[in-house]
Design an enzyme around this catalytic site. Structure first.
Site, PDB file in Angstrom:
ATOM      1  N   TYR A 138      43.098  60.978  29.681  1.00  0.00           N
ATOM      2  CA  TYR A 138      44.222  59.536  29.984  1.00  0.00           C
ATOM      3  C   TYR A 138      44.458  59.372  28.750  1.00  0.00           C
ATOM      4  O   TYR A 138      45.137  58.304  28.660  1.00  0.00           O
ATOM      5  CB  TYR A 138      42.457  58.991  30.581  1.00  0.00           C
ATOM      6  N   LYS A 184      34.106  71.634  35.869  1.00  0.00           N
ATOM      7  CA  LYS A 184      34.896  72.632  36.062  1.00  0.00           C
ATOM      8  C   LYS A 184      34.577  74.470  35.275  1.00  0.00           C
ATOM      9  O   LYS A 184      35.848  74.418  34.805  1.00  0.00           O
ATOM     10  CB  LYS A 184      35.874  72.675  36.591  1.00  0.00           C
ATOM     11  N   ASP A 216      34.509  70.089  42.503  1.00  0.00           N
ATOM     12  CA  ASP A 216      34.343  70.331  43.892  1.00  0.00           C
ATOM     13  C   ASP A 216      33.254  70.667  44.853  1.00  0.00           C
ATOM     14  O   ASP A 216      33.201  69.811  45.774  1.00  0.00           O
ATOM     15  CB  ASP A 216      35.473  71.806  43.964  1.00  0.00           C
ATOM     16  N   ASP A 240      36.047  59.238  37.247  1.00  0.00           N
ATOM     17  CA  ASP A 240      36.978  58.513  37.768  1.00  0.00           C
ATOM     18  C   ASP A 240      37.566  58.668  39.481  1.00  0.00           C
ATOM     19  O   ASP A 240      36.924  57.375  40.231  1.00  0.00           O
ATOM     20  CB  ASP A 240      38.420  58.661  37.359  1.00  0.00           C
ATOM     21  N   ASP A 244      34.332  56.580  42.767  1.00  0.00           N
ATOM     22  CA  ASP A 244      35.461  55.465  44.019  1.00  0.00           C
ATOM     23  C   ASP A 244      35.229  56.788  44.781  1.00  0.00           C
ATOM     24  O   ASP A 244      34.702  55.859  45.901  1.00  0.00           O
ATOM     25  CB  ASP A 244      37.120  55.782  43.641  1.00  0.00           C
TER      26      ASP A 244
END
Length: 348
Positions: A138, A184, A216, A240, A244
Protein backbone atom coordinates in the site's frame (compact mmCIF):
# COMPACT_ATOMS: atom_id res chain seq x y z
CA UNK A 1 -7.34 16.81 31.21
CA UNK A 2 -6.76 14.44 28.30
CA UNK A 3 -8.13 15.08 24.82
CA UNK A 4 -9.88 12.73 22.41
CA UNK A 5 -10.09 13.90 18.80
CA UNK A 6 -13.27 12.69 17.09
CA UNK A 7 -13.47 12.25 13.32
CA UNK A 8 -17.07 11.56 12.31
CA UNK A 9 -16.30 11.42 8.59
CA UNK A 10 -18.87 10.39 6.01
CA UNK A 11 -21.97 8.28 5.37
CA UNK A 12 -23.17 6.71 8.61
CA UNK A 13 -20.10 8.09 10.38
CA UNK A 14 -21.83 11.10 12.00
CA UNK A 15 -24.74 8.91 13.19
CA UNK A 16 -22.64 6.27 14.93
CA UNK A 17 -20.25 8.89 16.30
CA UNK A 18 -23.21 10.65 17.89
CA UNK A 19 -24.18 7.37 19.55
CA UNK A 20 -20.66 6.76 20.79
CA UNK A 21 -20.44 10.23 22.30
CA UNK A 22 -23.75 9.79 24.11
CA UNK A 23 -22.22 6.77 25.83
CA UNK A 24 -18.81 8.37 26.33
CA UNK A 25 -20.27 11.55 27.84
CA UNK A 26 -22.29 9.50 30.32
CA UNK A 27 -19.21 7.46 31.30
CA UNK A 28 -17.12 10.62 31.73
CA UNK A 29 -19.76 12.25 33.92
CA UNK A 30 -20.55 9.15 35.98
CA UNK A 31 -16.94 8.31 36.79
CA UNK A 32 -15.59 11.88 36.81
CA UNK A 33 -12.98 11.00 34.19
CA UNK A 34 -10.47 13.69 33.16
CA UNK A 35 -11.39 13.36 29.50
CA UNK A 36 -12.72 15.76 26.89
CA UNK A 37 -13.40 15.39 23.17
CA UNK A 38 -13.22 17.73 20.20
CA UNK A 39 -14.47 17.20 16.65
CA UNK A 40 -12.45 17.78 13.48
CA UNK A 41 -13.00 17.47 9.74
CA UNK A 42 -11.79 14.34 7.97
CA UNK A 43 -12.51 12.35 4.82
CA UNK A 44 -15.04 13.26 2.16
CA UNK A 45 -16.70 15.87 4.33
CA UNK A 46 -13.33 17.62 4.60
CA UNK A 47 -12.90 17.46 0.83
CA UNK A 48 -16.29 19.13 0.42
CA UNK A 49 -15.42 21.95 2.80
CA UNK A 50 -11.67 22.54 2.45
CA UNK A 51 -10.77 20.44 -0.64
CA UNK A 52 -8.45 17.97 1.14
CA UNK A 53 -9.34 14.83 3.16
CA UNK A 54 -6.83 15.51 5.94
CA UNK A 55 -6.66 19.25 6.73
CA UNK A 56 -3.54 20.49 8.52
CA UNK A 57 -5.65 21.54 11.51
CA UNK A 58 -7.00 18.01 11.84
CA UNK A 59 -3.57 16.42 11.55
CA UNK A 60 -2.11 18.80 14.13
CA UNK A 61 -4.98 18.05 16.51
CA UNK A 62 -4.45 14.31 16.07
CA UNK A 63 -0.74 14.65 16.76
CA UNK A 64 -1.47 16.47 20.02
CA UNK A 65 -4.34 14.21 21.10
CA UNK A 66 -4.26 11.46 23.71
CA UNK A 67 -6.53 9.25 21.57
CA UNK A 68 -8.46 9.42 18.29
CA UNK A 69 -11.96 8.11 17.53
CA UNK A 70 -12.76 7.65 13.84
CA UNK A 71 -16.21 6.63 12.60
CA UNK A 72 -16.12 6.03 8.82
CA UNK A 73 -15.00 7.72 5.61
CA UNK A 74 -15.54 7.52 1.87
CA UNK A 75 -18.36 6.93 -0.56
CA UNK A 76 -19.12 7.01 -4.29
CA UNK A 77 -19.30 10.81 -4.26
CA UNK A 78 -15.52 11.03 -3.87
CA UNK A 79 -14.39 7.99 -5.88
CA UNK A 80 -13.06 10.14 -8.70
CA UNK A 81 -11.81 13.00 -6.54
CA UNK A 82 -8.27 14.19 -7.16
CA UNK A 83 -7.47 13.17 -3.61
CA UNK A 84 -9.77 10.54 -2.11
CA UNK A 85 -10.82 10.12 1.54
CA UNK A 86 -8.86 6.87 1.63
CA UNK A 87 -5.66 8.70 0.68
CA UNK A 88 -6.22 10.93 3.68
CA UNK A 89 -6.53 7.87 5.91
CA UNK A 90 -3.29 6.38 4.59
CA UNK A 91 -1.55 9.70 5.19
CA UNK A 92 -2.87 9.83 8.75
CA UNK A 93 -1.67 6.29 9.49
CA UNK A 94 1.75 6.98 8.04
CA UNK A 95 2.25 10.35 9.73
CA UNK A 96 1.21 9.01 13.14
CA UNK A 97 3.21 5.80 12.61
CA UNK A 98 0.18 3.64 13.38
CA UNK A 99 1.97 0.43 12.48
CA UNK A 100 -0.14 -2.18 14.32
CA UNK A 101 -3.81 -2.61 13.47
CA UNK A 102 -5.65 -4.75 16.02
CA UNK A 103 -8.92 -6.41 15.06
CA UNK A 104 -10.49 -8.62 17.73
CA UNK A 105 -13.19 -11.06 16.62
CA UNK A 106 -15.32 -12.74 19.24
CA UNK A 107 -18.55 -14.59 18.58
CA UNK A 108 -20.70 -14.12 21.67
CA UNK A 109 -23.72 -16.18 22.63
CA UNK A 110 -25.98 -13.34 21.49
CA UNK A 111 -24.44 -13.40 18.01
CA UNK A 112 -23.70 -17.06 17.31
CA UNK A 113 -27.00 -17.65 15.51
CA UNK A 114 -26.33 -14.75 13.13
CA UNK A 115 -23.08 -16.19 11.81
CA UNK A 116 -23.11 -17.55 8.24
CA UNK A 117 -21.26 -20.57 9.62
CA UNK A 118 -22.81 -23.46 11.51
CA UNK A 119 -23.04 -22.93 15.26
CA UNK A 120 -20.81 -25.89 16.03
CA UNK A 121 -18.06 -24.41 13.85
CA UNK A 122 -18.11 -20.77 14.97
CA UNK A 123 -19.16 -21.09 18.62
CA UNK A 124 -16.28 -20.07 20.89
CA UNK A 125 -14.37 -18.08 18.27
CA UNK A 126 -12.06 -15.58 20.00
CA UNK A 127 -9.16 -14.35 17.90
CA UNK A 128 -7.23 -11.19 17.04
CA UNK A 129 -5.74 -10.23 13.70
CA UNK A 130 -2.62 -8.07 14.05
CA UNK A 131 -2.03 -6.34 10.72
CA UNK A 132 1.06 -4.32 9.82
CA UNK A 133 -0.40 -0.99 8.75
CA UNK A 134 2.22 1.47 7.49
CA UNK A 135 4.32 -0.42 4.96
CA UNK A 136 3.98 -3.13 2.33
CA UNK A 137 2.30 -2.86 -1.03
CA UNK A 138 0.00 0.00 0.00
CA UNK A 139 2.96 2.31 0.52
CA UNK A 140 5.78 0.87 -1.64
CA UNK A 141 7.33 2.68 -4.57
CA UNK A 142 7.64 2.67 -7.53
CA UNK A 143 3.92 2.70 -8.16
CA UNK A 144 2.55 3.57 -11.56
CA UNK A 145 -0.05 2.73 -14.17
CA UNK A 146 -0.23 3.25 -17.91
CA UNK A 147 -2.88 2.21 -20.39
CA UNK A 148 -1.30 -1.22 -20.82
CA UNK A 149 0.66 -1.99 -17.66
CA UNK A 150 0.89 -1.22 -13.96
CA UNK A 151 3.29 -1.79 -11.11
CA UNK A 152 2.99 -1.84 -7.33
CA UNK A 153 5.93 -2.46 -5.02
CA UNK A 154 5.73 -4.59 -1.90
CA UNK A 155 8.54 -3.39 0.37
CA UNK A 156 9.39 -4.33 3.95
CA UNK A 157 12.35 -3.58 6.19
CA UNK A 158 13.16 -5.99 8.98
CA UNK A 159 12.60 -3.25 11.57
CA UNK A 160 9.03 -2.73 10.32
CA UNK A 161 8.35 -6.43 10.67
CA UNK A 162 10.04 -6.71 14.05
CA UNK A 163 7.96 -4.07 15.82
CA UNK A 164 4.58 -5.45 14.76
CA UNK A 165 5.58 -9.07 15.38
CA UNK A 166 6.76 -8.22 18.89
CA UNK A 167 3.44 -6.49 19.45
CA UNK A 168 1.66 -9.69 18.43
CA UNK A 169 3.72 -11.86 20.78
CA UNK A 170 3.19 -9.47 23.69
CA UNK A 171 -0.54 -9.60 23.00
CA UNK A 172 -0.51 -13.39 22.83
CA UNK A 173 1.14 -13.53 26.27
CA UNK A 174 -2.03 -12.02 27.73
CA UNK A 175 -4.28 -14.52 25.92
CA UNK A 176 -3.86 -18.21 24.96
CA UNK A 177 -0.18 -17.78 24.02
CA UNK A 178 -0.57 -18.89 20.41
CA UNK A 179 0.76 -16.91 17.44
CA UNK A 180 0.08 -17.80 13.81
CA UNK A 181 2.40 -16.00 11.39
CA UNK A 182 0.75 -15.72 7.98
CA UNK A 183 2.73 -15.26 4.77
CA UNK A 184 3.30 -16.57 1.24
CA UNK A 185 6.92 -17.59 1.77
CA UNK A 186 6.82 -20.16 -1.03
CA UNK A 187 6.42 -17.34 -3.55
CA UNK A 188 7.30 -13.90 -2.14
CA UNK A 189 10.69 -12.61 -0.98
CA UNK A 190 8.99 -10.25 1.47
CA UNK A 191 7.21 -13.22 3.02
CA UNK A 192 10.47 -15.09 3.43
CA UNK A 193 11.86 -12.10 5.30
CA UNK A 194 8.72 -12.07 7.46
CA UNK A 195 9.09 -15.77 8.30
CA UNK A 196 12.79 -15.47 9.13
CA UNK A 197 12.10 -12.47 11.37
CA UNK A 198 9.24 -14.18 13.20
CA UNK A 199 11.42 -17.23 13.85
CA UNK A 200 14.11 -15.07 15.48
CA UNK A 201 11.66 -13.13 17.62
CA UNK A 202 9.87 -16.30 18.72
CA UNK A 203 13.03 -17.33 20.58
CA UNK A 204 12.38 -14.46 23.00
CA UNK A 205 8.90 -15.82 23.76
CA UNK A 206 9.36 -19.48 24.76
CA UNK A 207 6.00 -19.45 26.54
CA UNK A 208 4.23 -18.88 23.21
CA UNK A 209 3.43 -21.50 20.60
CA UNK A 210 4.22 -20.19 17.11
CA UNK A 211 3.00 -21.61 13.83
CA UNK A 212 3.54 -20.59 10.20
CA UNK A 213 0.87 -20.82 7.56
CA UNK A 214 0.37 -19.63 4.00
CA UNK A 215 -2.30 -16.99 3.57
CA UNK A 216 -4.50 -19.09 1.29
CA UNK A 217 -4.47 -21.94 3.80
CA UNK A 218 -5.42 -19.59 6.65
CA UNK A 219 -8.25 -18.16 4.55
CA UNK A 220 -9.73 -21.66 4.35
CA UNK A 221 -9.11 -22.53 8.01
CA UNK A 222 -10.82 -19.36 9.22
CA UNK A 223 -13.99 -20.77 7.69
CA UNK A 224 -13.47 -24.40 8.67
CA UNK A 225 -11.77 -24.09 12.08
CA UNK A 226 -11.92 -20.47 13.36
CA UNK A 227 -11.68 -21.48 17.01
CA UNK A 228 -8.15 -22.82 16.63
CA UNK A 229 -6.73 -19.31 16.12
CA UNK A 230 -5.63 -16.98 18.90
CA UNK A 231 -3.37 -14.21 17.52
CA UNK A 232 -2.73 -13.92 13.79
CA UNK A 233 0.08 -11.60 12.63
CA UNK A 234 0.70 -10.69 9.03
CA UNK A 235 1.60 -8.02 6.50
CA UNK A 236 -0.58 -5.13 5.36
CA UNK A 237 -2.34 -6.64 2.32
CA UNK A 238 -2.89 -10.09 3.80
CA UNK A 239 -4.07 -8.53 7.05
CA UNK A 240 -6.56 -6.36 5.23
CA UNK A 241 -8.11 -9.34 3.47
CA UNK A 242 -8.06 -11.79 6.39
CA UNK A 243 -9.45 -9.31 8.91
CA UNK A 244 -12.32 -8.57 6.53
CA UNK A 245 -12.93 -12.29 6.21
CA UNK A 246 -12.99 -12.81 9.97
CA UNK A 247 -15.34 -9.87 10.38
CA UNK A 248 -18.25 -11.85 8.94
CA UNK A 249 -17.94 -14.61 11.55
CA UNK A 250 -20.22 -12.84 14.08
CA UNK A 251 -22.75 -12.14 11.32
CA UNK A 252 -22.34 -8.38 10.95
CA UNK A 253 -19.60 -5.83 10.42
CA UNK A 254 -21.54 -3.60 12.77
CA UNK A 255 -20.39 -5.32 15.95
CA UNK A 256 -16.61 -5.29 15.65
CA UNK A 257 -14.19 -2.55 16.78
CA UNK A 258 -10.53 -2.05 15.97
CA UNK A 259 -7.49 -0.16 17.18
CA UNK A 260 -4.37 1.12 15.46
CA UNK A 261 -1.32 1.58 17.66
CA UNK A 262 2.05 3.15 17.03
CA UNK A 263 4.76 5.01 18.86
CA UNK A 264 2.42 7.72 20.14
CA UNK A 265 -1.31 8.35 19.94
CA UNK A 266 -3.65 5.45 19.07
CA UNK A 267 -6.69 5.49 16.79
CA UNK A 268 -9.92 3.53 17.38
CA UNK A 269 -12.58 2.81 14.76
CA UNK A 270 -15.25 0.33 13.63
CA UNK A 271 -14.05 -2.10 10.98
CA UNK A 272 -16.88 -1.27 8.58
CA UNK A 273 -17.13 1.42 5.94
CA UNK A 274 -19.37 4.45 5.60
CA UNK A 275 -22.41 2.49 4.25
CA UNK A 276 -23.74 5.40 2.16
CA UNK A 277 -26.79 3.35 1.15
CA UNK A 278 -28.23 3.60 4.67
CA UNK A 279 -26.81 6.97 5.69
CA UNK A 280 -29.44 9.17 7.28
CA UNK A 281 -31.94 6.32 7.69
CA UNK A 282 -31.09 5.70 11.36
CA UNK A 283 -30.48 2.01 10.60
CA UNK A 284 -26.74 1.92 11.30
CA UNK A 285 -25.56 -0.41 14.04
CA UNK A 286 -23.62 1.69 16.58
CA UNK A 287 -22.22 -1.28 18.53
CA UNK A 288 -18.88 -1.38 16.71
CA UNK A 289 -18.40 2.33 17.40
CA UNK A 290 -19.34 1.96 21.06
CA UNK A 291 -17.00 -1.02 21.41
CA UNK A 292 -14.26 1.11 19.86
CA UNK A 293 -14.84 3.54 22.72
CA UNK A 294 -14.44 0.64 25.15
CA UNK A 295 -11.13 -0.34 23.50
CA UNK A 296 -9.96 3.26 23.77
CA UNK A 297 -10.89 3.51 27.45
CA UNK A 298 -8.94 0.34 28.18
CA UNK A 299 -5.91 0.64 25.91
CA UNK A 300 -5.22 4.38 25.88
CA UNK A 301 -6.46 5.38 29.34
CA UNK A 302 -6.27 2.21 31.44
CA UNK A 303 -9.93 2.09 32.50
CA UNK A 304 -10.18 -1.71 32.41
CA UNK A 305 -13.27 -2.12 34.58
CA UNK A 306 -15.24 0.57 32.77
CA UNK A 307 -14.32 -0.94 29.40
CA UNK A 308 -15.38 -4.42 30.50
CA UNK A 309 -18.69 -3.14 31.85
CA UNK A 310 -19.33 -1.30 28.59
CA UNK A 311 -18.59 -4.43 26.55
CA UNK A 312 -21.00 -6.42 28.72
CA UNK A 313 -23.64 -3.72 28.23
CA UNK A 314 -23.26 -4.03 24.47
CA UNK A 315 -23.67 -7.81 24.66
CA UNK A 316 -26.77 -7.43 26.82
CA UNK A 317 -28.29 -4.87 24.48
CA UNK A 318 -27.70 -7.11 21.48
CA UNK A 319 -29.68 -9.90 23.10
CA UNK A 320 -32.90 -7.92 22.70
CA UNK A 321 -32.31 -4.86 20.50
CA UNK A 322 -30.97 -5.27 16.98
CA UNK A 323 -30.66 -3.12 13.88
CA UNK A 324 -31.53 -4.46 10.38
CA UNK A 325 -28.02 -5.87 9.80
CA UNK A 326 -28.92 -8.42 12.50
CA UNK A 327 -32.45 -8.99 11.19
CA UNK A 328 -33.94 -6.55 13.66
CA UNK A 329 -36.00 -3.39 13.36
CA UNK A 330 -34.35 -1.20 15.98
CA UNK A 331 -32.94 2.20 15.07
CA UNK A 332 -29.47 3.47 15.84
CA UNK A 333 -30.95 5.45 18.71
CA UNK A 334 -32.81 2.41 20.05
CA UNK A 335 -29.59 0.42 20.31
CA UNK A 336 -27.74 3.34 21.88
CA UNK A 337 -30.41 3.70 24.55
CA UNK A 338 -30.38 -0.06 25.16
CA UNK A 339 -26.62 -0.02 25.72
CA UNK A 340 -26.92 2.97 28.03
CA UNK A 341 -29.72 1.29 30.02
CA UNK A 342 -27.69 -1.91 30.34
CA UNK A 343 -24.63 0.04 31.47
CA UNK A 344 -26.71 1.84 34.08
CA UNK A 345 -28.01 -1.52 35.26
CA UNK A 346 -31.53 -0.92 34.04
CA UNK A 347 -33.84 -3.21 32.11
CA UNK A 348 -33.06 -3.33 28.40
Amino acid sequence: MKTIVTLAGDGIGPEIMESALVILDYVIEKHHLPLQHQAHLFGGSAIDQVHVPLPNTTLEACQKADAILLAAIGGPKWTTAETTPEQGLLELRKTLALYANIRPVKVSDSLVNFSPLKKEIVNGTDLIVVRELTSGIYFGTPREKTDHEAIDTNYYHVDEITRVVRYAFELAKTRRQKVCAVDKANVLATSRLWRETVAKIALDYPECEVSYQYVDSVAMDLIKHPTRFDVIVTENLFGDILSDETSVLPGSLGVLPSASHGIGVSLYEPIHGSAPDIAGKHQANPISMILSVAMMLRESFGYEEIASDLEQACAQALSTTRTPDLNGQATTTDVTHAVLAAYKGGVV
